[in-house]
Design a protein around this motif. Sequence first.
Motif, PDB file in Angstrom:
ATOM      1  N   PHE A  71      -2.374   4.759  13.252  1.00 28.27           N
ATOM      2  CA  PHE A  71      -2.386   3.670  13.017  1.00 28.27           C
ATOM      3  C   PHE A  71      -0.707   4.020  12.784  1.00 28.27           C
ATOM      4  CE2 PHE A  71      -6.911   3.720  12.075  1.00 28.27           C
ATOM      5  CZ  PHE A  71      -7.461   2.196  11.245  1.00 28.27           C
ATOM      6  N   LYS A  72      -0.657   2.507  12.951  1.00 30.74           N
ATOM      7  CA  LYS A  72       1.190   2.330  12.819  1.00 30.74           C
ATOM      8  C   LYS A  72       1.273   1.325  11.604  1.00 30.74           C
ATOM      9  CE  LYS A  72       2.036   2.988  17.293  1.00 30.74           C
ATOM     10  NZ  LYS A  72       2.285   3.059  18.920  1.00 30.74           N
ATOM     11  N   TYR A  73       1.273   1.319  10.384  1.00 31.25           N
ATOM     12  CA  TYR A  73       0.841   1.137   8.866  1.00 31.25           C
ATOM     13  C   TYR A  73       2.416   0.214   8.554  1.00 31.25           C
ATOM     14  CZ  TYR A  73      -2.749   4.171   7.526  1.00 31.25           C
ATOM     15  OH  TYR A  73      -3.332   5.038   7.707  1.00 31.25           O
ATOM     16  N   ASN A  74       3.308   0.605   9.217  1.00 33.23           N
ATOM     17  CA  ASN A  74       4.862  -0.375   8.943  1.00 33.23           C
ATOM     18  C   ASN A  74       4.836  -1.445  10.405  1.00 33.23           C
ATOM     19  OD1 ASN A  74       5.612   1.261   6.934  1.00 33.23           O
ATOM     20  ND2 ASN A  74       6.872   2.458   8.355  1.00 33.23           N
ATOM     21  N   GLU A  75       4.256  -1.335  11.094  1.00 34.58           N
ATOM     22  CA  GLU A  75       4.086  -2.157  12.480  1.00 34.58           C
ATOM     23  C   GLU A  75       2.978  -2.709  12.536  1.00 34.58           C
ATOM     24  OE1 GLU A  75       4.248   0.019  16.454  1.00 34.58           O
ATOM     25  OE2 GLU A  75       5.968   1.173  15.770  1.00 34.58           O
ATOM     26  N   MET A  76       2.123  -2.940  10.937  1.00 34.16           N
ATOM     27  CA  MET A  76       1.073  -3.949  10.964  1.00 34.16           C
ATOM     28  C   MET A  76       1.686  -4.837  10.506  1.00 34.16           C
ATOM     29  SD  MET A  76      -1.560  -0.723  10.933  1.00 34.16           S
ATOM     30  CE  MET A  76      -3.335  -2.163  10.227  1.00 34.16           C
ATOM     31  N   THR A  77       0.815  -6.108  10.499  1.00 33.35           N
ATOM     32  CA  THR A  77       1.110  -7.639  10.034  1.00 33.35           C
ATOM     33  C   THR A  77      -0.410  -7.488   8.651  1.00 33.35           C
ATOM     34  OG1 THR A  77      -0.455  -8.728  11.368  1.00 33.35           O
ATOM     35  CG2 THR A  77       1.834  -9.465  11.773  1.00 33.35           C
ATOM     36  N   MET A 126      -5.149   6.425   3.212  1.00 34.42           N
ATOM     37  CA  MET A 126      -4.698   6.096   4.453  1.00 34.42           C
ATOM     38  C   MET A 126      -4.023   7.238   5.535  1.00 34.42           C
ATOM     39  SD  MET A 126      -1.357   3.489   2.755  1.00 34.42           S
ATOM     40  CE  MET A 126      -1.604   3.726   1.483  1.00 34.42           C
ATOM     41  N   LEU A 127      -3.696   7.703   5.920  1.00 33.25           N
ATOM     42  CA  LEU A 127      -3.112   8.840   6.703  1.00 33.25           C
ATOM     43  C   LEU A 127      -2.157   8.974   7.574  1.00 33.25           C
ATOM     44  CD1 LEU A 127      -6.225  10.793   7.855  1.00 33.25           C
ATOM     45  CD2 LEU A 127      -4.601  10.936   9.492  1.00 33.25           C
ATOM     46  N   GLN A 128      -2.206   8.211   9.056  1.00 28.36           N
ATOM     47  CA  GLN A 128      -1.428   8.250   9.775  1.00 28.36           C
ATOM     48  C   GLN A 128       0.299   9.008   8.552  1.00 28.36           C
ATOM     49  OE1 GLN A 128      -1.628   9.401  13.605  1.00 28.36           O
ATOM     50  NE2 GLN A 128       0.723  10.253  12.749  1.00 28.36           N
ATOM     51  N   GLY A 136       0.055  -0.275   0.568  1.00 31.33           N
ATOM     52  CA  GLY A 136      -1.458   0.116   0.288  1.00 31.33           C
ATOM     53  C   GLY A 136      -1.572  -0.268  -0.530  1.00 31.33           C
ATOM     54  N   MET A 137      -0.584  -0.255  -1.673  1.00 31.46           N
ATOM     55  CA  MET A 137      -1.562  -0.419  -2.373  1.00 31.46           C
ATOM     56  C   MET A 137      -1.916  -2.183  -3.077  1.00 31.46           C
ATOM     57  SD  MET A 137      -2.116   0.857  -5.745  1.00 31.46           S
ATOM     58  CE  MET A 137      -1.844  -0.480  -6.767  1.00 31.46           C
ATOM     59  N   VAL A 138      -1.692  -3.430  -2.076  1.00 32.36           N
ATOM     60  CA  VAL A 138      -1.675  -4.210  -1.826  1.00 32.36           C
ATOM     61  C   VAL A 138      -3.692  -4.390  -1.554  1.00 32.36           C
ATOM     62  CG1 VAL A 138      -1.486  -6.696  -0.736  1.00 32.36           C
ATOM     63  CG2 VAL A 138       0.052  -5.051  -1.156  1.00 32.36           C
ATOM     64  N   TYR A 139      -3.997  -3.131  -1.259  1.00 29.05           N
ATOM     65  CA  TYR A 139      -4.796  -2.938  -0.868  1.00 29.05           C
ATOM     66  C   TYR A 139      -5.791  -1.780  -1.586  1.00 29.05           C
ATOM     67  CZ  TYR A 139      -3.843  -5.799   3.349  1.00 29.05           C
ATOM     68  OH  TYR A 139      -2.758  -6.659   3.378  1.00 29.05           O
TER      69      TYR A 139
END
Length: 1008
Positions: free
Chosen positions: A840-846, A865-867, A875-878
């Motif tokens: 998962f590319k968290y910093n590229e996801m909308t 979260m993992l990757q 992440g804290m938003v979710y």
Amino acid sequence: MVTITMKNIFFLITVCFFLYACSQQVEQYSGDSQYESFIVDGVTFSIADSPWRADMRGNHRVLVKVNNPQEDAVLAEIPWRRPDIHPETKNVIVVEAHSGREVKNVDALSITNEKGLIAFQPFPQSADYYIYYLPYKFRKGSGDARYGKPWNDYLPPEYTADVSWKQNVAKAVNQLSKVQVKKFESRTKFDYFTSMGIIATDKEEQEISDRDTNSAFILFPEDRAFPIRLPNRLPWRWVKKGPSADFEGYASKHEFYVWQVGLWAMDSLKDVRVDFSDLRSADAVIKKDQLTCFNQEGTGWDGKSVQFAIQVPPGKIQALWNGVQIPKDAEPGTYKGNMRISADGQQTKDLSITIHVGDNVLADKGDSDLWRHARLRWLNSTIGIDSLPVQPYSDMHVHENTIEATGRTVQLAKNGLPEMIIMNKQSILAKPLMLQLEMPEKVLNIEGDSFSLKQDDKGLVSWQAHQLKDGISFNCHAYMEYDGYIRYRIKLAAERPITIPNIRLIASYPQPISTYFMGVGFKGGYTPKSYRWNWKGPWDSYWIGNDQAGLHTEFRGGAYHGPLLNDYKPDAPAFWANGGLGQVVLKPNVFNGKEVIAESGKKTIGRDTTVIEFALLITPVKSVDTKGHFSQRYYHSTPDGFNKAAKEGANIANIHHATRLNPVINYPFMVQDSLKAFIKEQHQANRKVKLYYTIRELTNHATELYALKSLHHEIFTGGVGYGTPWQMEHLIADYKPAWYTELPGEQADAALVLNGFSRWINYYLEGLRWMYEHDQLDGIYMDDVSFDRSVMKRMRKIAAKYRPDALIDLHSNTGYSIGPANQYTDFFPYVDRLWFGESFKYNEMTPDEWFVTFSGIPFGQMSDMLQDGGNPYLGMVYGATARHSYGPFSPVPIWKLWQTFGIEDAEMIGYWATNKIVETNHELVKATVYRKPDQALIAIGNFGKDDVSVRLQIDWSKLGFDPKYVRLEAPEIADFQSKRMFNLQEALQIKKKEGLILAVTPLTKERK
């Protein structure tokens, strides 16, 4: 003078008979029996007293003694009887036994499976040498042998001998002095070939076959303690024992007793059949229905009876694994019966069975002693199969054409398709689901002539619908389960062939339900304006919906519909893909929502039934359990660090494979006492312990490995073999290597690929039950599994019965499963936590991608979260953090905030909610509120690529506070943010890909 009397003679005769009877008694074996030393060709085979270094040496060696070390060359004739394929392609290394010096001048004159002829130049004064005959480069770390070229770590036969020395050897080979072969050694118990792993010579095999030239097959009964390993050669043990028509063994009361029969085919054998008689001991009887041959019959993963055709090519050895359930109240004694083995067109053979049943009782049927193979009966288990609801679901109710199932309402039309689906007071369909046939001259909408509905059980409702119109018959068979899963199988037929340009399944969704979309090749997020997909890629389903209501649709009819479509790569469902003519189209509808149309393209319908299959799942599958999520904090590393992590807030340990208490993959049964003790210790501290346990591959350390391989491709997939040296030395061929992990002491865990659906699922589930009962395990961690939701249902029901508080979390690598939130949607009713995930590319996801593909929230789940540790701000938003000791970002500072605030008692209201409380004035800066009666937290995340200045728009009436009497501050969070006060009108400066957590606290008790 000795006087011989009749009394003396009688005594002597009695003693002789007793001694003879003792000499004829069958040996009772144990789990260590196969590892005992034995002598072949006058040479001992044994396990080394201590393991040598495997790297560049391998697992096997032979000790030889040179009579005259002063000679320039000596000859070693080594009767190694090795089973590996292409032995001539492996190197041979000679070293001086005491110093370890490697001999330079070595010449492998002849290398065959039976023996090797090795010339070498000894060191003067050194008489003892080790010859390593399967040397390899030890593979460090971990890796996956499924991909790329086949692994082969053996050292190739490259020798550096002096040319002139080799020439001299060639000239004088017949005059060379021969060394004494002293003993063969294997590095460890696990590497040991055993008497079942070294081969008979061609001559020995011929001598055995010559004893019975009229038979199509020869039988070798064998104890379970000596698993049959070799598929192509007789083992040396059978040379010593010879064929037999009798099996004799020893069992305990209540034991599931297992034995083998090796069948050596002289001719091609088709449809080999095994039949049993009753076992009798005086008046006691064990009925033949208590006996089984696992190769022939059993119970499939779906609970249905299965039969297997046993075909044996000439020269091959087929191991037949058999078992009998000894009753708990069986009379001790000797039970005798018969086992008849036949094949089409061949003479049958009878094998007598004698089982001595002792007076002791095995309470667990032998499951604790892996060597007994009693767990093979698990392959035929039906544990967890029923149609009853499991928590948090309740009984279903039916009224006329309406079904109620734990907050879900489905109203069916006369054609059996849903005309209305209600979830959380939202209507999921804008109009009834429609099956439409585009006829040559008109469009035929299937409306149905007759309809019947019945409740089969508390958790299952089924129905049928029929129509005959314009020469086309329509028959719908469907059912709904208690969790909102609906499965359809529709049959179309015609008396005369009719070519239909298109068959469409049309689902129309209202605007609120059309907010988010994923699947059928679309990564996931906000629903696109339009989209088209033509069955290219590893997908078979889509989801559309919002956080309160949605629908997952799976197009079925293929060979495999588990989550790992990208791994197994099955053909697309024939009806839907239709040879490239089928497609799925998303477009706007007249309700300001979306319409999803699955089209078949041109089809011809005739007397041969055309089958249409699909499944629906209503989402969310359950309410989001924020209390459980925030109070269950995961540690994911070695067991030894859990106590320290617990002091920092972790209260659940996931014990991964390749660790001390769970050393190998997907077989957590090898370590029992210490695992049980560790779990007990953590329970005393009010903490939970879970294990890595999944189905996709299986360790080569599994005790039942050879039995499973004898089932051919039912359990393990076929392949070219190769992989690790151990696999090539013991499994020989016809397997597919999988995940590899280095273990301590230059050992390795080298897994094999499993079939997605097989009886191993039943074993896996019984293994889960065993750990719940035996170890008091608190749940499992699943890592990209191959099975489907029916197995997940069984898992949850097993937990409900044996360990009601057990937890199941699911991890997936999106680079592997290609969209796990969609591929695993129908698992979500039975999973407690997601860990999405690798790649998962968290910093590229909308934000919409986070919400749909990662968070789990639209489905009633939450995720960690993992990757690369994820992004702690976003992440804290979710409500998500990383896991303790996994990744660069420690969750401990956020956990401390959670505990100080008491977040498990707060209501989580995200930016996605219709009743959202906080918004920002920037579309890529999102805010989630955690509301309590006396305090609130606001988690803000900037998903954009730029630093921004934003203002909060707070609905104070919904928050429940008076803005005149509140304090707004950023609490101190280590490695996250510094403490700071804010005024309500102040603009917030949020860096890109970062965020802010604000605490809202009333200054007085006055509330609005």
